[in-house]
Design a protein around this motif. Structure first.
Motif, short mmCIF file in Angstrom:
data_model
loop_
_atom_site.label_atom_id
_atom_site.label_comp_id
_atom_site.label_asym_id
_atom_site.label_seq_id
_atom_site.Cartn_x
_atom_site.Cartn_y
_atom_site.Cartn_z
N LEU A 100 -4.98 0.30 0.59
CA LEU A 100 -4.69 -1.10 0.61
C LEU A 100 -4.02 -1.63 -0.66
CD1 LEU A 100 -4.51 -3.85 2.29
CD2 LEU A 100 -7.20 -3.93 1.57
N GLY A 101 -4.73 -1.32 -1.89
CA GLY A 101 -3.98 -1.68 -3.09
C GLY A 101 -2.54 -1.16 -3.32
N GLU A 102 -2.36 -0.12 -2.97
CA GLU A 102 -0.74 0.57 -2.84
C GLU A 102 0.09 -0.61 -1.84
OE1 GLU A 102 -0.60 4.60 -2.21
OE2 GLU A 102 -1.66 4.85 -4.25
N LEU A 104 -0.47 -3.57 -0.89
CA LEU A 104 -0.52 -4.72 -1.45
C LEU A 104 0.66 -5.12 -2.47
CD1 LEU A 104 -4.16 -6.36 -0.98
CD2 LEU A 104 -2.32 -6.82 0.55
N GLU A 105 0.63 -4.11 -3.36
CA GLU A 105 1.85 -4.16 -4.33
C GLU A 105 3.32 -4.48 -3.74
OE1 GLU A 105 1.95 -0.41 -6.20
OE2 GLU A 105 -0.16 -0.77 -7.13
N GLY A 106 3.39 -4.26 -2.51
CA GLY A 106 4.64 -4.72 -2.00
C GLY A 106 4.87 -6.09 -1.50
N GLY A 107 3.67 -7.00 -1.70
CA GLY A 107 3.61 -8.21 -1.43
C GLY A 107 2.54 -8.62 -0.39
N ARG A 108 2.55 -9.83 0.01
CA ARG A 108 1.33 -10.22 1.13
C ARG A 108 1.45 -9.61 2.41
NH1 ARG A 108 0.96 -16.54 0.45
NH2 ARG A 108 -1.58 -16.41 0.30
N LEU A 109 0.53 -9.50 3.13
CA LEU A 109 0.49 -8.81 4.59
C LEU A 109 0.92 -10.09 5.47
CD1 LEU A 109 -2.31 -6.22 4.49
CD2 LEU A 109 0.10 -5.93 4.28
N SER A 110 1.60 -9.80 6.43
CA SER A 110 1.69 -10.71 7.39
C SER A 110 0.50 -10.77 8.35
CB SER A 110 2.92 -10.96 8.21
OG SER A 110 3.04 -9.44 9.15
#
Length: 113
Positions: A100-102, A104-110
């Motif tokens: 999950l940490g990795e 979320l590095e790409g931005g917020r989840l939809s």
């Protein structure tokens, strides 16, 4: 307890050979292992400080939820660590490739994610 790396190769509960240390986290560690079907799973071991009943109760509660967004706990229990004669608790989880940490590095989840 010994250093976590010293537990690689040990077998927990006569069923789970600790093949590789994945991560340490305070008084606990995550190891790669295999279940009875030969599938790769993750096992978490926590050094207990007279709180094994609380740890096991927490895992029992998560296991009964059966929520699709929670890691599935296949089995949990406790064992004695020798020669220190201390108690440790363990839980065997399904293996996931995402962190999950990795993610979320790409931005917020939809909402769909």
């Amino acid at each position: 307890m010994n250093l976590w790396t010293e537990y690689e190769g040990a077998t927990i509960d006569s069923a789970y050979a600790l093949t590789k240390l994945v991560q340490t986290e305070g008084r606990s560690a995550f190891f790669s292992t295999r279940n009875a079907n030969g599938e790769s799973v993750l096992i978490r071991i926590i050094e207990c400080h007279f709180d094994e009943d609380e740890i096991l109760a927490r895992w029992r509660g998560v296991q009964t939820l059966g929520h699709p967004n929670f890691l599935r706990i296949d089995r949990f229990g406790q064992f004695q660590v020798q020669p220190e004669n201390t108690t440790a608790a363990y839980a065997v989880f399904e293996r996931v490739e995402a962190n999950l940490g990795e993610v979320l590095e790409g931005g917020r989840l939809s909402a769909a994610d």
